[in-house]
Design a protein around this motif. Structure first.
Motif, mmCIF file in Angstrom:
data_model
loop_
_atom_site.group_PDB
_atom_site.id
_atom_site.type_symbol
_atom_site.label_atom_id
_atom_site.label_comp_id
_atom_site.label_asym_id
_atom_site.label_seq_id
_atom_site.Cartn_x
_atom_site.Cartn_y
_atom_site.Cartn_z
ATOM 1 N N LYS A 1 0.854 -1.195 0.000
ATOM 2 C CA LYS A 1 0.000 0.000 0.000
ATOM 3 C C LYS A 1 0.885 1.238 0.000
ATOM 4 O O LYS A 1 1.203 1.808 1.044
ATOM 5 C CB LYS A 1 -0.910 -0.011 1.223
ATOM 6 N N LYS B 1 2.000 4.910 -2.529
ATOM 7 C CA LYS B 1 1.584 5.774 -3.614
ATOM 8 C C LYS B 1 2.486 5.585 -4.832
ATOM 9 O O LYS B 1 3.605 5.121 -4.716
ATOM 10 C CB LYS B 1 1.619 7.235 -3.165
ATOM 11 N N LEU C 1 -3.608 -0.266 -10.395
ATOM 12 C CA LEU C 1 -4.612 -0.072 -9.348
ATOM 13 C C LEU C 1 -5.938 -0.727 -9.710
ATOM 14 O O LEU C 1 -6.681 -1.192 -8.835
ATOM 15 C CB LEU C 1 -4.820 1.417 -9.084
ATOM 16 N N PRO D 1 -4.464 -4.387 -7.494
ATOM 17 C CA PRO D 1 -4.377 -3.328 -6.480
ATOM 18 C C PRO D 1 -3.557 -3.753 -5.266
ATOM 19 O O PRO D 1 -3.188 -4.927 -5.129
ATOM 20 C CB PRO D 1 -5.840 -3.119 -6.099
ATOM 21 N N PRO D 2 -3.248 -2.806 -4.361
ATOM 22 C CA PRO D 2 -2.552 -3.151 -3.114
ATOM 23 C C PRO D 2 -3.270 -4.279 -2.382
ATOM 24 O O PRO D 2 -4.505 -4.323 -2.335
ATOM 25 C CB PRO D 2 -2.595 -1.838 -2.325
ATOM 26 N N GLY D 3 -2.489 -5.165 -1.807
ATOM 27 C CA GLY D 3 -3.032 -6.336 -1.138
ATOM 28 C C GLY D 3 -3.088 -7.567 -2.012
ATOM 29 O O GLY D 3 -3.309 -8.677 -1.515
#
Length: 580
Positions: free
Chosen positions: A495, A497, A504, A508-510
């Motif tokens: 997570k 920037k 994204l 995405p993050p995760g």
């Protein structure tokens, strides 16, 4: 409890089978050593993985394996002893337990003569001939899928998880049939290349493919002193054939070497016409074998220490020198005091070069009372005579690699030394030059079954998409991390920037990636030297199920030590449709 959560305790009773221990955990099944009426058996339990599709497909795979084995009754083929369901709903298959060595282990531990190796392969060819007459194809023949029973030396073919029979249902959506890349016939890769733009094309597995795999097994036993060890084996199925067995190992009679060349021919029509013809040719060699067949294929001393040779680096030629890794810690003791002092500090860990597609269902004495061998309802049974083109997904047994302490300072790469040159150096010179203790390169592979569809239709990925991630989530993103070659790695999108809009949206993050790390000693198209590569074959986006993928990360390597490679822990990978 859902099917993929099934994992009984070591003292549990599963449908009347007393569980003793877990033998292996594969992609679609877990195998346990169990007892019934005081006798040992192997219990193979279907294991659903989210990446494999739905429960029905996993169940259908087990049904097909059980169906295939029920069609066979041969002394050199693993025998089924029953089936049923565990409480969680998973189907199981009970098998005879074979107390034995894999072919690779047998070669190293027993130092068989060329005559003894041929005797084993005559029986394997006879078993294949029997299978083929009944319309059955194994499709995953390799050294770890044949056990040599300790009690009588009989070879037993195991693991029919990839097998098929005539009119069997097609369970996968990929172009190539299931199997292990190193033992695929070269015409499979030719087909894949010719139909790379036709995703509906399916290769039809044939008897000639099975014979090539058997020939590859025989070639490796005749030419490789250490078939159970990790090192950079050259493929046997490239356009250029491997060097003749006699050129690699002068102990091999030239007439036998010529037969092996015939089995490994690039042209299927030049191989023996079927398994029975191959059996006859092998038997003829046995009948007229002389004293040259009565010696071990390799001198037992070669499996402890061997001198470099000019053939080093040729396809199929094992690197000379001490075995890279041993199962038990073993100190090498040799003549000179200097080498004795150095060898006393060196240990080698053994790891199987070809991990079984499912754990070796090791053989027990025959049962005194028959078990119910009918397929459990509600599955309808189909017993016809063999060709199907599915794609085997990740079904290898998970092997753990012993942890090796990371050094405080990185070992810098000394540019200018190739893998063959490193292997040819003395141990002192190799260490001084910074050569790696173990090099593991991923062989050519096709994507896991369902990966192409999952990436395009579910994940909305495109060939060439690139995503940034932390390669191993056990370490910080800014760490210089030591990766163990061949080990499992879990990457994660952090997570932070700065990610582009495309990532994204689709990673995405995760997002978590699951795969294995490899070390490449050659440049593989890079201009700055050796590389560490991670091949991720599964992904799990936040809130979604795990899916099969083809995603590769290549990193510059900064050091090597004891089978480990040092690289940065944050990098960008790319979506691919095949490993080069």
């Amino acid at each position: 409890m859902t099917p993929n959560q099934f994992r009984p305790a070591s003292d549990a009773v599963v449908d009347g089978w007393q569980v003793s221990q877990e033998l292996g955990d594969g992609g679609f099944a877990i195998v346990y050593l169990v007892e019934k009426s005081g006798k040992p058996y192997a219990l193979k339990v279907a294991r659903h993985r989210e990446a494999s599709g739905d429960d029905k497909q996993t169940h259908d795979r087990m049904v097909r394996e059980a169906t295939t084995l029920l069609m066979l009754d041969h002394p050199n083929i693993i025998r089924p002893r029953g089936h049923g369901y565990v409480e969680a709903g998973n189907m199981y298959l009970a098998l005879e337990y074979v107390d034995g060595w894999t072919l690779a282990e047998w070669k190293e531990l027993k130092h068989p003569t060329i005559h003894e190796i041929l005797r084993v392969f005559v029986k394997l060819a006879a078993a294949l001939s029997y299978m083929h007459r009944r319309g059955v194809l194994h499709r995953d023949l390799k050294l770890v899928n044949v056990l040599i029973r300790k009690s009588d030396g009989e070879p037993i073919i195991i693991d029919f998880g990839c097998a098929t029979y005539s009119l069997a249902e097609d369970l996968t959506e990929e172009g190539l049939p299931p199997g292990t890349e190193r033992f695929r016939a070269p015409e499979q890769f030719k087909f894949l290349h010719e139909h790379k733009n036709d995703h509906r094309a399916r290769y039809t597995f044939k008897v000639a493919d099975e014979l090539f795999a058997l020939g590859a097994m025989l070639y490796e036993l005749l030419t490789d002193p250490w078939p159970t060890h990790y090192y950079m084996r050259k493929p046997l199925n490239l356009q250029m054939p491997p060097p003749p067995a006699f050129d690699v190992n002068p102990r091999i009679p030239e007439s036998l070497s010529e037969l092996v060349e015939k089995i490994l021919s690039r042209e299927p029509s030049r191989r023996p016409v079927d398994a029975e013809a191959l059996r006859r040719e092998l038997e003829e060699h046995l009948e007229r074998s002389g004293a040259e067949y009565r010696v071990p294929a390799h001198a037992p001393s070669e499996q402890l220490l061997a001198e470099p040779s000019e053939s080093e680096g040729l396809p199929g030629v094992p690197p000379k020198g001490p075995p890279p890794r041993k199962v038990t810690r073993k100190t090498l003791i040799v003549g000179t005091s200097l080498v004795m002092a150095l060898a006393a500090a060196v240990t080698f860990w053994r790891a199987c070069g070809d991990v079984p597609a499912s754990p070796p269902e090791h053989s027990a004495p025959p049962m005194t009372s028959p078990l119910d061998m009918s397929l459990p309802s509600p599955v309808p049974m189909v017993l016809p005579p063999a060709t199907e083109a599915g794609q085997k997904e990740d079904s290898t047994v998970k092997m753990t690699t012993p942890e090796i302490p990371s050094p405080r300072l990185p070992v810098r790469v000394q540019k200018g030394f190739s893998a063959a040159e490193c292997a040819a150096m003395s141990l002192v010179a190799a260490l001084a030059a910074g050569c790696p203790g173990s090099q593991i390169r991923p062989e050519s592979f096709t994507c896991p079954a369902g990966a192409a569809r999952a990436m395009v239709k579910e994940l909305h990925w495109k060939d060439g998409d690139s995503f940034a991630l932390v390669l191993d989530d056990r370490h910080n993103s800014d760490d210089m991390t030591w990766f163990t070659a061949g080990s499992d790695v879990v990457g994660v999108v952090p997570k932070v920037k700065g990610f582009d809009r495309r990532q994204l949206e689709v990673a995405p993050p995760g997002t978590r990636f699951y795969g294995k790390a490899y070390y490449l000693s050659d440049k593989m198209g890079r201009s700055d030297g050796p590389a560490m590569v991670i091949r991720y074959d599964r992904v799990k986006l936040p809130g979604q199920d795990e899916k099969p993928v083809c995603f590769v990360v290549e990193s510059r390597s900064y050091g090597f030590k004891d089978g480990r490679v040092q690289a940065g822990n944050f990098n960008t990978g790319r979506v691919v449709d095949r490993w080069p």
